[in-house]
Design an enzyme around this catalytic site. Structure first.
Site, PDB file in Angstrom:
ATOM      1  CG  HIS A 138      -0.150  -5.673  -2.169  1.00 41.26           C
ATOM      2  ND1 HIS A 138       0.665  -4.800  -2.305  1.00 41.26           N
ATOM      3  CD2 HIS A 138      -0.509  -5.570  -3.938  1.00 41.26           C
ATOM      4  CE1 HIS A 138       0.687  -3.891  -3.339  1.00 41.26           C
ATOM      5  NE2 HIS A 138      -0.554  -4.604  -3.911  1.00 41.26           N
ATOM      6  CE  LYS A 153       2.266   0.345 -10.346  1.00 40.05           C
ATOM      7  NZ  LYS A 153       1.575  -0.899  -9.409  1.00 40.05           N
ATOM      8  NE  ARG A 161      -6.150  -2.798  -6.195  1.00 43.14           N
ATOM      9  CZ  ARG A 161      -5.350  -1.820  -6.780  1.00 43.14           C
ATOM     10  NH1 ARG A 161      -4.987  -0.917  -6.080  1.00 43.14           N
ATOM     11  NH2 ARG A 161      -4.421  -1.880  -7.993  1.00 43.14           N
ATOM     12  CB  SER A 208       1.879   0.266  -3.913  1.00 38.96           C
ATOM     13  OG  SER A 208       1.337  -0.546  -3.802  1.00 38.96           O
TER      14      SER A 208
END
Ligand code: ADP
Length: 163
Positions: free
Chosen positions: A17, A41, A92, A130
């Site tokens: 990030h 999420k 990505r 993450s």
């Protein structure tokens, strides 16, 4: 004045990030990092919205033209509120493509004045997420280099507190 918005959940911010934010901050006059509340999420974020915002603030202070704000609205509304005409996203491996392509198309449909731009992830961080970072940390693995040092410390404190 060209302002771009870099959105994400940042639970927590990773070196991938940060690389995208730094590269965007070199292209734009100002970058607003939007930290999404994202209560849905992955069973709910590990870090609170306030914690995620301050981890991003601390990691990006050296850029000089990056501000951070939480949001719980449509991304195009955040961009409008922030006076940004461009949404900047990191891309990505191919798996990101379809989802990002769909979001870019929908955002364009919502507000065609706002452009979405993609910055390719560097090979080193191509597979970094993450959720992978949290998985490694939960199982006692080292996340050094995958996140900024102070994020690694916050992660350790958070996981210890939860044990
Ligand atoms: P994650 O997918 O890791 O949970 P976010 O939802 O916060 O992260 O992602 C926000 C944005 O950051 C997305 O555009 C995503 O493609 C990008 N991003 C996430 N990890 C990386 C990385 N390692 N390199 C480049 N961009 C990334």
């Amino acid at each position: 004045m060209k302002r771009g918005v870099v959105p994400g959940t940042f639970d927590p911010l990773t070196s991938g990030h940060l690389d995208i934010i730094e590269r965007a901050s070199a292209i734009f006059d100002e970058i607003v990092v939007g930290v999404a509340l994202s209560p849905e999420k992955g069973g709910g974020p590990l870090f609170s919205i306030g914690e995620r915002v301050s981890l991003v603030e601390r990691s990006t202070a050296h850029c000089g033209n990056v501000s951070v704000r939480p949001f719980d609205t449509l991304l195009v509304n955040l961009a409008e509120d922030a006076g940004a005409s461009v949404i900047v996203k990191g891309l990505r491996a191919v798996t990101d493509f379809e989802r990002e392509f769909q979001m870019a198309a929908l955002n364009w449909r919502l507000d065609s004045d706002i452009e979405t731009m993609f910055i390719m992830a560097v090979p080193e961080y191509m597979y970094l997420s993450s959720s992978a970072v949290k998985e490694i940390a939960r199982h006692g693995g080292s996340v050094r280099g995958l996140v900024p040092e102070h994020v690694a410390e916050a992660l350790e404190r958070k996981l210890n507190a939860a044990r």
